[in-house]
Design a protein around this motif. Sequence first.
Motif, short mmCIF file in Angstrom:
data_model
loop_
_atom_site.label_atom_id
_atom_site.label_comp_id
_atom_site.label_asym_id
_atom_site.label_seq_id
_atom_site.Cartn_x
_atom_site.Cartn_y
_atom_site.Cartn_z
N VAL A 4 0.86 -1.18 0.00
CA VAL A 4 0.00 0.00 0.00
C VAL A 4 0.90 1.23 0.00
O VAL A 4 1.70 1.43 0.90
CB VAL A 4 -0.94 0.02 1.23
CG1 VAL A 4 -1.77 1.29 1.26
CG2 VAL A 4 -1.83 -1.21 1.24
N LEU A 5 0.75 2.05 -1.03
CA LEU A 5 1.56 3.26 -1.16
C LEU A 5 0.83 4.44 -0.56
O LEU A 5 -0.37 4.60 -0.74
CB LEU A 5 1.86 3.54 -2.63
CG LEU A 5 2.65 2.46 -3.37
CD1 LEU A 5 2.72 2.79 -4.85
CD2 LEU A 5 4.04 2.34 -2.79
N SER A 6 1.57 5.29 0.13
CA SER A 6 0.96 6.49 0.70
C SER A 6 1.57 7.76 0.12
O SER A 6 1.09 8.85 0.38
CB SER A 6 1.13 6.49 2.22
OG SER A 6 2.50 6.47 2.57
N GLN A 9 4.36 8.37 -6.69
CA GLN A 9 5.53 7.82 -7.37
C GLN A 9 5.74 8.64 -8.64
O GLN A 9 4.81 8.79 -9.43
CB GLN A 9 5.30 6.35 -7.71
CG GLN A 9 4.94 5.50 -6.50
CD GLN A 9 6.05 5.44 -5.49
OE1 GLN A 9 7.16 5.07 -5.80
NE2 GLN A 9 5.74 5.82 -4.26
N TYR A 26 2.09 8.61 -10.21
CA TYR A 26 1.03 7.74 -9.70
C TYR A 26 0.60 8.32 -8.36
O TYR A 26 1.42 8.50 -7.46
CB TYR A 26 1.53 6.30 -9.53
CG TYR A 26 0.54 5.45 -8.78
CD1 TYR A 26 -0.62 5.01 -9.40
CD2 TYR A 26 0.74 5.11 -7.45
CE1 TYR A 26 -1.55 4.24 -8.72
CE2 TYR A 26 -0.17 4.35 -6.76
CZ TYR A 26 -1.32 3.92 -7.40
OH TYR A 26 -2.25 3.17 -6.72
N PRO A 28 -1.46 7.61 -5.19
CA PRO A 28 -2.18 6.56 -4.45
C PRO A 28 -3.44 7.12 -3.76
O PRO A 28 -3.50 8.31 -3.43
CB PRO A 28 -1.18 6.09 -3.39
CG PRO A 28 0.03 6.92 -3.51
CD PRO A 28 -0.16 7.90 -4.61
N TYR A 58 -7.92 4.08 -11.35
CA TYR A 58 -8.00 2.72 -10.85
C TYR A 58 -9.21 2.57 -9.92
O TYR A 58 -9.70 3.56 -9.37
CB TYR A 58 -6.71 2.34 -10.12
CG TYR A 58 -5.50 2.37 -11.03
CD1 TYR A 58 -5.19 1.30 -11.86
CD2 TYR A 58 -4.68 3.49 -11.07
CE1 TYR A 58 -4.10 1.33 -12.70
CE2 TYR A 58 -3.57 3.54 -11.90
CZ TYR A 58 -3.29 2.46 -12.72
OH TYR A 58 -2.20 2.51 -13.55
N ASP A 60 -9.53 1.58 -6.96
CA ASP A 60 -9.35 1.97 -5.55
C ASP A 60 -9.36 3.48 -5.35
O ASP A 60 -9.21 3.97 -4.23
CB ASP A 60 -8.07 1.37 -4.98
CG ASP A 60 -6.81 1.94 -5.60
OD1 ASP A 60 -6.90 2.74 -6.57
OD2 ASP A 60 -5.71 1.60 -5.13
N SER A 62 -7.20 5.60 -6.86
CA SER A 62 -5.90 6.15 -7.25
C SER A 62 -5.90 6.43 -8.76
O SER A 62 -6.80 6.00 -9.48
CB SER A 62 -4.78 5.17 -6.90
OG SER A 62 -4.93 3.96 -7.62
N ARG A 64 -3.07 7.44 -12.34
CA ARG A 64 -1.75 7.68 -12.93
C ARG A 64 -1.93 8.75 -14.00
O ARG A 64 -2.90 8.75 -14.74
CB ARG A 64 -1.23 6.39 -13.57
CG ARG A 64 0.15 6.58 -14.21
CD ARG A 64 0.49 5.39 -15.08
NE ARG A 64 -0.38 5.41 -16.24
CZ ARG A 64 -0.81 4.33 -16.88
NH1 ARG A 64 -0.47 3.13 -16.48
NH2 ARG A 64 -1.57 4.43 -17.93
#
Length: 89
Positions: A4-6, A9, A26, A28, A58, A60, A62, A64
């Motif tokens: 899980v990224l917080s 990126q 990206y 998140p 996406y 969820d 998030s 890009r």
Amino acid sequence: MAEVLSEPQFQIFIHPKTGVKTGRIYFPALFLADYHESITQWLQRQEIIFCETDLKQYDDGSFRLYFRTTNSLEIEYLQLIKPLTGSKQ
């Protein structure tokens, strides 16, 4: 188990033939939940150039984004991230 990224990126791509630079970020879902207003304002700046095909959302929440700018890609990214996270990226 998925990581899980917080934090966003960020990457810079350089076209091998034209030399055109494109930034990719990206975002998140966890980061968007905390900073959605600031991100929206950043995306609306005239210096940030992208179109609908440069955006992938996406399930969820998030997304890009591929973007271009007449300024430095890294500086534009840091102008968004540093005030929000207070970190040196």
